[in-house]
Design a protein around this motif. Structure first.
Motif, PDB file in Angstrom:
ATOM      1  N   UNK A 198      -5.426  50.485 -86.253  1.00  0.00           N
ATOM      2  CA  UNK A 198      -4.617  50.134 -85.082  1.00  0.00           C
ATOM      3  C   UNK A 198      -5.178  48.936 -84.335  1.00  0.00           C
ATOM      4  N   UNK A 199      -6.430  48.587 -84.678  1.00  0.00           N
ATOM      5  CA  UNK A 199      -7.075  47.513 -83.922  1.00  0.00           C
ATOM      6  C   UNK A 199      -7.144  46.221 -84.722  1.00  0.00           C
ATOM      7  N   UNK A 200      -6.751  45.124 -84.088  1.00  0.00           N
ATOM      8  CA  UNK A 200      -6.874  43.816 -84.737  1.00  0.00           C
ATOM      9  C   UNK A 200      -8.287  43.276 -84.547  1.00  0.00           C
ATOM     10  N   UNK A 201      -8.872  43.576 -83.379  1.00  0.00           N
ATOM     11  CA  UNK A 201     -10.243  43.122 -83.155  1.00  0.00           C
ATOM     12  C   UNK A 201     -10.919  43.949 -82.079  1.00  0.00           C
ATOM     13  N   UNK A 202     -12.245  44.060 -82.214  1.00  0.00           N
ATOM     14  CA  UNK A 202     -13.080  44.697 -81.185  1.00  0.00           C
ATOM     15  C   UNK A 202     -14.173  43.702 -80.879  1.00  0.00           C
ATOM     16  N   UNK A 203     -14.249  43.235 -79.647  1.00  0.00           N
ATOM     17  CA  UNK A 203     -15.253  42.223 -79.309  1.00  0.00           C
ATOM     18  C   UNK A 203     -16.066  42.631 -78.099  1.00  0.00           C
ATOM     19  N   UNK A 204     -17.288  42.163 -78.100  1.00  0.00           N
ATOM     20  CA  UNK A 204     -18.170  42.457 -76.961  1.00  0.00           C
ATOM     21  C   UNK A 204     -18.206  41.212 -76.071  1.00  0.00           C
ATOM     22  N   UNK A 205     -18.060  41.421 -74.800  1.00  0.00           N
ATOM     23  CA  UNK A 205     -18.109  40.292 -73.872  1.00  0.00           C
ATOM     24  C   UNK A 205     -19.097  40.588 -72.759  1.00  0.00           C
ATOM     25  N   UNK A 206     -19.671  39.521 -72.201  1.00  0.00           N
ATOM     26  CA  UNK A 206     -20.574  39.644 -71.045  1.00  0.00           C
ATOM     27  C   UNK A 206     -21.687  40.643 -71.311  1.00  0.00           C
ATOM     28  N   UNK A 207     -22.019  41.441 -70.301  1.00  0.00           N
ATOM     29  CA  UNK A 207     -23.164  42.347 -70.425  1.00  0.00           C
ATOM     30  C   UNK A 207     -22.906  43.517 -71.384  1.00  0.00           C
ATOM     31  N   UNK A 208     -21.664  43.732 -71.792  1.00  0.00           N
ATOM     32  CA  UNK A 208     -21.403  44.867 -72.687  1.00  0.00           C
ATOM     33  C   UNK A 208     -20.004  45.449 -72.539  1.00  0.00           C
ATOM     34  N   UNK A 209     -19.061  44.596 -72.122  1.00  0.00           N
ATOM     35  CA  UNK A 209     -17.664  45.043 -72.076  1.00  0.00           C
ATOM     36  C   UNK A 209     -17.113  45.064 -73.491  1.00  0.00           C
ATOM     37  N   UNK A 210     -16.339  46.084 -73.790  1.00  0.00           N
ATOM     38  CA  UNK A 210     -15.727  46.152 -75.123  1.00  0.00           C
ATOM     39  C   UNK A 210     -14.254  45.772 -74.982  1.00  0.00           C
ATOM     40  N   UNK A 211     -13.885  44.678 -75.642  1.00  0.00           N
ATOM     41  CA  UNK A 211     -12.502  44.202 -75.578  1.00  0.00           C
ATOM     42  C   UNK A 211     -11.746  44.608 -76.832  1.00  0.00           C
ATOM     43  N   UNK A 212     -10.601  45.221 -76.618  1.00  0.00           N
ATOM     44  CA  UNK A 212      -9.840  45.753 -77.747  1.00  0.00           C
ATOM     45  C   UNK A 212      -8.505  45.039 -77.850  1.00  0.00           C
ATOM     46  N   UNK A 213      -8.229  44.559 -79.032  1.00  0.00           N
ATOM     47  CA  UNK A 213      -6.922  43.946 -79.247  1.00  0.00           C
ATOM     48  C   UNK A 213      -6.188  44.754 -80.315  1.00  0.00           C
ATOM     49  N   UNK A 214      -4.973  45.106 -79.988  1.00  0.00           N
ATOM     50  CA  UNK A 214      -4.209  45.946 -80.913  1.00  0.00           C
ATOM     51  C   UNK A 214      -3.630  45.128 -82.058  1.00  0.00           C
ATOM     52  N   UNK A 215      -3.494  45.784 -83.186  1.00  0.00           N
ATOM     53  CA  UNK A 215      -2.817  45.155 -84.317  1.00  0.00           C
ATOM     54  C   UNK A 215      -1.325  45.063 -84.014  1.00  0.00           C
TER      55      UNK A 215
END
Ligand code: ARG
Length: 608
Positions: free
Chosen positions: A71-88
């Motif tokens: 279901x996820x197109x990407x999972x990225x870490x930003x800044x001090x440890x935020x998890x950014x989720x982009x849906x497929x």
């Protein structure tokens, strides 16, 4: 069927659990940076503290667990440890198709349906409606619809104010002015015959005119006030002459009120009055007495509701200050022997328990009555008529004039509901004409459309604020077709309807495609689907907080998402599969928008 936000939340929570972090920290929220991601989870920061680790390390470990989730197109870490989720795209398309196929457009129902009474509106015989009643009606109607839509069994009750002191005032005033009426009342009171059709001469206009005069006189003239109190007490024992005249007052007022409420899209399931619990009052008083709850207080009978140590300071007329129990006691029987506002409220709790057995009664009434309800609820709990938590007062701020005080007409009077409706209707006609809308409609349809625009303007202006907030009455702004207004939302809905009509005509002519499965590629499509997905969360928030503004906000966001989509994603010119997908998105948006608006008590015209 769950929304994407919950589904993703569960996946992230499982990933947190898998690395030994508390799962609840995996909560996801819509992204702050929609250009980068759809959702985010900030839980790694808190988890790092708990596990004494570096937050980025935690975030990376969580992201690894999520790799490979289709279901996820990407999972990225930003800044001090935020998890950014982009849906497929495919996950978004699946969700869009599910919402499209759902008559409720993605809205869930509650797991455990309850029985609920919404007590709202609260109009009175003769006493004109003021702005507090307007808000009570608008907010209460929306809460009633919202609870029902979520699956509860709901009854909306007007709790018509028809049994208090104002009745005695009015009976006296009408008898003073109309000797023929007075003669019949007295004859019947004395046990004789009297022609009650004489009372037909008493009009709503008479009551409207006489009530304010009588109310003012009752404040300064103690004899006049005492007479009104005596008549009230006699009415409450159903002294036949007074009772017959009172029935006339009640009936003429109710007909007019029901008409005005209906014009505003406010319709009650029960139109019970304070007087409807009259037969319960004597036995109730006896029972309260038997339970040892009633205390004599200078000829009156009260229930003390303050607990040990609950006090307030009170200033006496001579200027001295004393400490008294707080809240005040409930006045059950006045020294004249009559039932008071709180008495009928207490008996109504009993009546509702017997008639319906509600799990919850929501009183949607002006914040200025908060103390009253605190006292009545406490008395009801003491008497065992309800258990704590079953009675809830939800107050609200006032609709103010530009002077910051509760709205008054230019003449300084209270604005009557009917006058407000006429005012709004006039403005709606004007606005439609200015905007060149509705020009081709037959006159009747134009009128109906103006009515819908007027109601949408008034209700949306009210409901877009959290109910606790006061707001300024500004009809010009409420009625604008631009900005965060009811008319803007109606305009958007009508626009979608016209697109769909055009597409349907083409499809019939064999030229175009009808609706088909949704595919998601463009950013504006993603955004629209994510907004559609957020409907259930908005409903849940509005329901839990009894705050229709969450739903108003969603309706507005949906209109904006659609506008962007429409500007960036051509529908009619697109190649057949894309066109079919976009038509489905348009139709689904319309269904959800109309559902949301309906829950706000607003209905949309077919065309403008
Ligand atoms: N009629 C009342 C008033 O005008 C409002 C009634 C509110 N509901 C209630 N159960 N007391 O102030």
């Amino acid at each position: 069927m769950s929304d994407l936000k919950s589904v993703l939340g569960e996946a992230v929570e499982a990933a947190f659990a898998a690395i030994g972090a508390p799962p609840e920290l995996g909560r996801v929220t819509p992204s702050d940076r929609p250009d980068l991601a759809d959702f985010q989870s900030n839980g790694a920061l808190a988890a790092a503290k708990r596990l004494a680790k570096n937050p980025r390390e935690i975030a990376t470990a969580v992201a690894e667990k999520l790799q490979g989730d289709p279901r996820l197109a990407s999972v990225e870490i930003a800044g001090p440890g935020f998890i950014n989720l982009k849906l497929a795209d495919a996950a978004l398309a699946d969700r869009a198709n599910a919402i499209a196929a759902d008559p409720r457009a993605g809205a869930e129902t509650v797991a455990h349906a309850r029985k609920i009474i919404v007590d709202y509106g609260g109009p009175n015989v003769a006493k004109p409606m003021h702005v507090g009643h307007l808000r009570a009606s608008i907010i209460g109607e929306s809460i009633k619809r919202l609870y029902r839509f979520r699956g509860d069994e709901v009854i909306g009750d007007a709790h018509f104010g028809d049994w208090g002191y104002q009745m005695g005032l009015l009976i006296g005033a009408v008898m003073d002015e109309q000797p023929a009426v007075a003669a019949v009342v007295e004859a019947i009171n004395a046990g004789g015959e009297g022609d009650v059709s004489t009372f037909d001469a008493v009009s709503l206009a008479d009551l409207d005119r006489l009530y304010p005069e009588a109310a003012a006189k009752g404040k300064t003239d103690t004899d006049y006030r005492d007479r009104a109190r005596k008549i009230t007490a006699a009415l409450q024992t159903k002294q036949p002459g007074y009772y017959a005249l009172w029935q006339r007052f009640r009936d003429v007022t109710r007909v007019a009120l029901e008409r005005d409420f209906h014009a505003l899209g406010v319709d009650f399931d029960w139109w019970k009055g304070e007087s409807d619990v009259e037969h319960l009052i004597q036995p109730m008083v006896a029972e309260l007495d038997a339970k040892g709850l009633l205390v004599d207080d200078q000829g009156a009978r009260i229930i003390r509701v303050a607990r040990e140590g609950e006090t307030k300071k009170k200033k006496l007329p001579d200027g001295s200050v004393v400490t008294v129990p707080s809240p005040d006691p409930l006045l059950v029987v006045s020294s004249e022997g009559s039932a008071m506002y709180g008495t009928t409220d207490l008996a109504t709790i009993l009546d509702r328990k017997q008639a319906f057995g509600p799990d919850l009664v929501i009183y949607c009434v002006d914040q200025r009555q908060a103390d009253h309800f605190e006292i009545v609820f406490r008395a009801a709990y003491l008497a065992g008529y309800a258990t704590e938590g079953q009675l809830e007062h939800i107050g609200f701020g006032t609709m103010n004039g530009t002077d910051g005080k509760p709205f008054k007409t230019r003449e300084g009077g209270v604005l009557k509901l009917n006058d407000l409706i006429q005012l709004a209707l006039g403005k709606a006609r004007e606005r439609l004409q200015e905007a060149g809308l509705g020009e081709n409609l037959p006159p009747e349809e134009f009128e109906a459309t103006a009515g819908k625009v007027a109601v949408a303007a008034l209700k949306f202006a009210d409901l877009q604020n959290f109910r606790g907030t006061s707001y300024v009455f500004d009809l010009d702004r409420f009625m604008s077709f631009e900005g965060k207004t009811g008319p803007y939302l109606l305009y958007q809905a009508v626009r979608v309807k016209s697109i769909l009509r055009r597409a349907a005509q083409e499809a019939e002519g064999g030229e175009g495609a009808a609706q088909g499965p949704v595919t998601v590629t463009e950013p504006a499509e993603r955004d629209l689907v994510l907004t559609l997905d957020a409907f259930d969360a908005a409903l849940t928030e509005a329901y839990d907080k009894k705050a229709p503004n969450a739903l108003a906000e969603h309706a507005y966001r949906l209109s904006q998402s659609f506008s962007k989509f429409y500007a960036n994603c051509p529908i009619m010119q697109a190649e057949p599969a894309v066109k079919a997908s976009r038509l489905t998105l348009a139709a689904t948006t319309l269904r959800q928008l109309e559902l949301a608006l309906d829950l706000l008590g607003v209905s949309t015209p077919e065309r403008m």
